[in-house]
Design a protein around this motif. Sequence first.
Motif, short mmCIF file in Angstrom:
data_model
loop_
_atom_site.label_atom_id
_atom_site.label_comp_id
_atom_site.label_asym_id
_atom_site.label_seq_id
_atom_site.Cartn_x
_atom_site.Cartn_y
_atom_site.Cartn_z
N PRO A 136 0.96 -1.27 -0.04
CA PRO A 136 0.57 -0.55 0.14
C PRO A 136 0.96 1.33 0.05
N ILE A 137 0.26 2.63 -0.68
CA ILE A 137 1.46 3.47 -0.61
C ILE A 137 0.34 5.11 -0.18
N THR A 138 0.80 5.96 0.23
CA THR A 138 -0.10 7.04 0.12
C THR A 138 0.63 7.81 -1.16
N VAL A 139 -0.44 8.61 -2.11
CA VAL A 139 -0.14 8.87 -3.39
C VAL A 139 -1.43 10.17 -3.39
N PRO A 140 -0.68 11.45 -4.07
CA PRO A 140 -0.91 12.46 -4.21
C PRO A 140 -2.27 12.22 -5.73
N VAL A 141 -3.49 12.65 -4.77
CA VAL A 141 -4.58 13.01 -5.85
C VAL A 141 -5.06 14.25 -6.12
N SER A 142 -4.20 15.43 -5.60
CA SER A 142 -4.50 16.56 -6.85
C SER A 142 -3.97 17.12 -5.66
N LYS A 143 -3.15 19.24 -6.85
CA LYS A 143 -2.86 19.47 -6.47
C LYS A 143 -3.39 21.00 -6.38
N PHE A 144 -2.69 21.90 -5.79
CA PHE A 144 -3.16 23.31 -5.96
C PHE A 144 -2.12 24.14 -5.65
N ASN A 145 -2.25 25.70 -6.47
CA ASN A 145 -1.10 26.25 -6.54
C ASN A 145 -1.28 27.85 -5.23
N TYR A 146 -0.67 27.99 -4.64
CA TYR A 146 -0.10 28.47 -3.43
C TYR A 146 0.90 29.99 -3.14
N GLU A 147 0.03 30.71 -3.13
CA GLU A 147 1.03 32.13 -2.86
C GLU A 147 1.62 31.75 -4.28
N GLY A 148 1.79 31.53 -5.40
CA GLY A 148 2.64 31.51 -6.13
C GLY A 148 3.95 30.00 -6.03
N ILE A 149 2.75 28.85 -5.08
CA ILE A 149 3.77 28.12 -4.78
C ILE A 149 2.97 27.14 -5.81
N PRO A 150 3.84 26.39 -6.88
CA PRO A 150 2.60 26.24 -8.71
C PRO A 150 2.17 24.96 -8.42
N ALA A 151 2.55 24.00 -7.18
CA ALA A 151 1.65 22.31 -6.64
C ALA A 151 2.02 22.11 -5.21
N VAL A 152 1.26 22.66 -4.40
CA VAL A 152 0.84 22.21 -3.25
C VAL A 152 -0.06 19.97 -3.46
N LEU A 153 0.54 19.47 -2.86
CA LEU A 153 0.02 18.28 -3.24
C LEU A 153 -1.11 17.93 -1.85
N ASN A 154 -1.73 17.27 -2.71
CA ASN A 154 -3.11 16.22 -1.75
C ASN A 154 -3.05 14.92 -2.00
N PHE A 155 -2.49 15.04 -0.34
CA PHE A 155 -2.23 13.24 -0.59
C PHE A 155 -4.08 12.41 -0.20
N SER A 156 -3.97 11.61 -0.44
CA SER A 156 -4.93 10.42 -0.27
C SER A 156 -4.97 10.21 1.31
N GLU A 157 -6.05 9.18 1.91
CA GLU A 157 -5.83 8.54 3.15
C GLU A 157 -4.78 8.33 3.08
N PHE A 197 -1.31 6.54 -10.82
CA PHE A 197 -2.23 6.40 -10.51
C PHE A 197 -3.13 6.73 -10.23
N ASP A 198 -4.88 5.75 -11.01
CA ASP A 198 -5.97 5.99 -11.28
C ASP A 198 -6.09 7.25 -9.48
N THR A 199 -6.79 8.49 -9.67
CA THR A 199 -6.82 9.42 -9.00
C THR A 199 -8.66 9.40 -9.09
N SER A 200 -9.04 8.69 -10.11
CA SER A 200 -10.18 9.88 -11.25
C SER A 200 -11.43 9.65 -11.05
N SER A 201 -11.57 9.02 -9.17
CA SER A 201 -12.65 8.99 -8.29
C SER A 201 -12.44 10.02 -6.83
N GLU A 202 -11.09 10.95 -7.41
CA GLU A 202 -10.92 12.28 -6.57
C GLU A 202 -12.06 13.42 -6.46
N PRO A 203 -12.19 14.21 -5.66
CA PRO A 203 -13.46 14.89 -6.75
C PRO A 203 -12.65 16.41 -6.28
#
Lengths: 893, 367
Positions: free
Chosen positions: A797-818, B22-28
């Motif tokens: 098992p592994i915890t992976v980034p599921v999304s990202k956002f820009n913040y104050e000029g930082i191009p990518a802050v990563l949101n990781f899965s649980e 990794f398939d993260t497509s289900s992430e809103p």
Amino acid sequence: MVFNFFFRTLLIALVLFVSYNLPAQDQHTILIEEQAEILLSDFFRNTEKEHALRFFYKEEWIENIRLTVANETNLSDLLSNILPQYGLGVVNYKNNWIIINRSATGTTDDENPLDEHVDYVVGEYKRNPTGEPVELSGHVRDGETGEILMGVQVATNDRKNGVISDLRGYYAFMLPTGKHIINVEYLGYESKELLFDLRSSGTVNLELFKKTVQLKEVTISATADDNNVKGIEAGKEVFSVESIKALPTFLGEVDPVKTITSLPGVSAVGEGTAGFNVRGGEAGQNLLMQDGVLLFSTSHLFGLVSTFNPDMVRDVLLYKGGGPANYGGRVSSVLNVNLRNGNDSKYKVHGGLGLISSRIILEGPIIKNRTSFIAGGRVSYVNWLLRKVNNSDLNQSSAAFHDVNVKVNHVINKSNIINVSAYSTTDQFKFASDTVYNWKSNGAAINWNHIYNKKLLSTFQFSGSKYFNDVFIEEGINQFEYSSSISTLNAKLDFNYEYSVNNRIDFGLHSLVYLFEPGKLTPGQSNLNTEPENLDSERSVESAVYVSNELSLTPSLSLVYGGRYSMYTLYGGTTYTYNDDAPKSVDSIVDTLKYGNSESVQTYDGIEPRLSLRFLINSKNSLKLSYYRTIQYVHLLSNTTAISPLDFWKSSGLNIRPATGDQVTIGYFRNMLDNTFEVSLEGYYKEVENVVDYKDGTTILLNDKLEADLLQGFGRSYGIEFLLRKNKGLLTGWFAYTYSRSERLFKSSEYKENEINRGNYFPANYDTPHNLSLVLNYKISRRFGISGNFTYSTGRPITVPVSKFNYEGIPAVLNFSERNQFRIPDYHRLDLSITLKSGFKKQKSIDGEWVFSVYNIYGRKNPYSVFFTQRGTAYKLSVLGSVFPSLTYNFKI
Amino acid sequence: MRLIIFILVGGILGSCIELVSFDTSSEPSRLVVEATITNISFNDRLSMPVMPEYFTVKLSGTSKVSNERDEPVTGADVTLLDDLNNSWTFEDHDNSGDYVLYDPDFKVVPERVYKLKITTKEGKIYESTEERMMVADPISPLQSKFIEKEVVKDIAGEDQPVLVHGVEGRIPVPENTGEEKFYRWTYEASWEVQADLLAVGAPNKRCWITNQSYFKDYAIIRSISGGYVQPLFFLELSANSRVKHEFSVLVTQYSLGKGAFEFWRKIKVQREQGGGSIFDPPPFEIPSNIFNTSNPDEKTSGYFIVAGESVTRWFIKPIDFPFNITFDDPCAPIPGAPNIPPAVCNNCLDYQSGYTSITNLKPFWWY
């Protein structure tokens, strides 16, 4: 007058039948005159001539039996008086007198051993005219090396009588006179089934030979052929070094730890990494020992090579669970690598030349048959290889290891044996003129075995070890040195009391002192950015008393049960108290408590019951049940999946409680086709209270308030393990499949901060549901063998980034899965090896073998780790992502 | 034999790295809130060595890791509330997702507690936790320390350590008298560029450039006692044409609450790790203080920060250097090649090397 045996047997059967059914026999009296000291055979011949009758008997039954006829006597009375003391009887039918062997006919149901060659005739009947039970005794040795063998089972076929050879290889037990089939069994050695003719007490020295030396085929199993079914302890696995060596190797380096990961229920932490997981347990939950001495690391080069020198290993014992009550301190498994004693009669040299390391072993007598030594060393030459490559990074890198093992065994007298052993292993790793990682492990032990009497013996062991690691940058403004260490002192006193062959009691006292020096950072002179730091050391004492009883209640129902009471105290250091009304964190510290070195901070204790039960359905099928409870007082904290030299051990204390593991197992075991095949199906369920995990974003190294960032929760694992093994024939090997799950739960009704994954179960780092391994050895000829090994497991098992956002000029802050919601790609690999041995003449100067191995034959790029760039792109790093051929030469002189 | 060695060593240490997905497509997509309000108003800034700016709340949606840009969230109502029921409205006039508080005098006062309320056009209501400004001493002037430092540079395709001259900007951390403080410092670089081929006084001879991402990093500390000097940034001087005339760094100090400090600390840890080392800590969630009022389990990103702000500007020019630095002359003819000087040699506004803003009007706060 001797008939052929078949005819006689038929006749005996007929006569017995008739005599039973026709009680009215021809009972006319035959009177015998006085005779002095006559051989029974001569007496029979004389009587046949004088009285026109015939005796039927087997010549060897009556060899050396003499009789004296004091007065004129009736033949029938004479024989009835004399024969029983030799285990013989007589049946008379008309003029036929048939001598029967009562002791032999009683021993087996379906086959009569009397037709077989008698291996040993012990004593003489005349020394035991009354027919009292007699003592059979002697020594057991390795027939090839002369090494005494301790723990050999010498027992009658039905196992009603027998004994285990003691520390001097000595065995002795009582038996009725007459013929007995005696089995001699020892792990890794070819078992013997010997026919003894016991006439009076006597001595027989026995020799056993290693299976691969003497046998035509390779045999995988290290234990008795039917141990799968008949062994009492569930989850116990023993590998002889011969079977470990039969597997294909990575770069020719034989690795006992890798071998056990091919068993069901045991999985490797990762590719080329140290450590293993047993039944969903962490790598830090395995009790690792060499000859009973505690180890904290079993690998060189971050796990690529094992620290055990294969030429010194006798066997490897693994308990998948707490094991019997004489083991404790880790909740998942017990691994003990036993080293062998040196040859006490002749000098020998063994060795091996490999691609990355070579080894040599010397052994021999110091005082013949009394004191022996064995010393071995290994040295790597990876550095030499690195300099051969035209790459500046690799030229500036270094990777080196060496290890030394010494063991001296001395027989003081019949009841006292002492042995002293020591080891030292060193590793250094440096990549491209950067940080240097050093780690060392040193240890020494003294063992004293004392035999009080034939039933009671004791072993006292005193050992000490130090595991030390050191990370530094030698120069520049980042210059620093970070070091930490673990020291132990361990005293163990174990007693074995053998009440009878069916009832054995083990009991003892253990005491272990830990000293953890968790970390010291010393910045270099030009490194002004870093503050020096030295964390308080942690001292603790773990003591235990235990008693364990192995008992056969009926021939089919046997059990090992016992208990261990353990107690643990932490002494000295700095600890913190936390505000009960807030989640535990650095902010909720309300008080700092400082204790002196001998001041007790916290004590924990507990009772650890153990039970293992075997029910033999018949000689080919058995059911086994077990329950183990184990308490673990020290915790391995790793914020990496792999075991690394920077792993950190933490004592239980005011704020960290000990972990308690409970495991139940049930298994069905079956052997088929004369133990050629064995099958087992085992299920287990395990719970561990107080497993330790850390909060998100915790720094583990050099964190003096680490406990504020640690959480304790609940772990559970369960699984089904299937094993099919073929033990005999030209083709041997096994197929193992495990389905298992290992999950954790960190839930808090009070504080969200104390939860992981919002208080839901999540897969542990090493949760790999499907594990499969296939190991095959094919013996093409006596000198030429081929082995293959295939493993597959679900990705970790592994915890992976599921999304990202820009913040104050930082191009990518990563949101990781649980935590641990995704999996890395599946792991699979195929290895092959070919072994060519020198001829099998028993007397030759050099016994050599060439081993050609190919690791990862189809070059699968298995992930060592998966990492993410700052933008969240995922990459897998494959450390052993190509085909690794290697050639090794092993020799014995 | 050489082949075996090559395979062996290449295999062990050369290893190999491949892309995996990794398939993260289900992430809103999550709502991202970027909002910092401080105790310096628009009007206060007019007299400070900074570009005057209104307070802005930026709303967007998270995107997949492979995407370059986040989708702005438009059409929302963004309101700031305090504990006296005062409210201020942020407006998005150009539908860019940047909601601006056009109140030149608004600034945070330490006595009040603030809360941000967002109502999206879908009707979802998000609120921040209540935040208060942490009062701290104003920033002290920056100190310079000239040092030699080993940095890793890409030379002919290989990373190699090189010793360079440079200056370290250091800030004295105010001493604490009461509770511990949490600081974050950001640094914004500005420098002067000259069109070397133009005569002194010619139009577009001198320009002033600001690059907000020249220093990619920020500093963050938890100050228990204060009273020491904290290194902030390292400005390389060797062969750095940006320091040829005059170079300036605007250092902004934010005094943060514990939550905002953790938010920035974790972003910093996240940005510094990576690389697949076995020593990397496992990843973790960046906290947020914005919650969906009807579904507190909905995940959001970003943080509503109420901070005490203080700025200082620092200048450096070659005459200050304690060592000699030589600069390349990009406008000098190259022997044997046709003399085509870069455009910036004749017009400083043609500067090509990356900036956030450029002007030929000397800022009032420049030397």
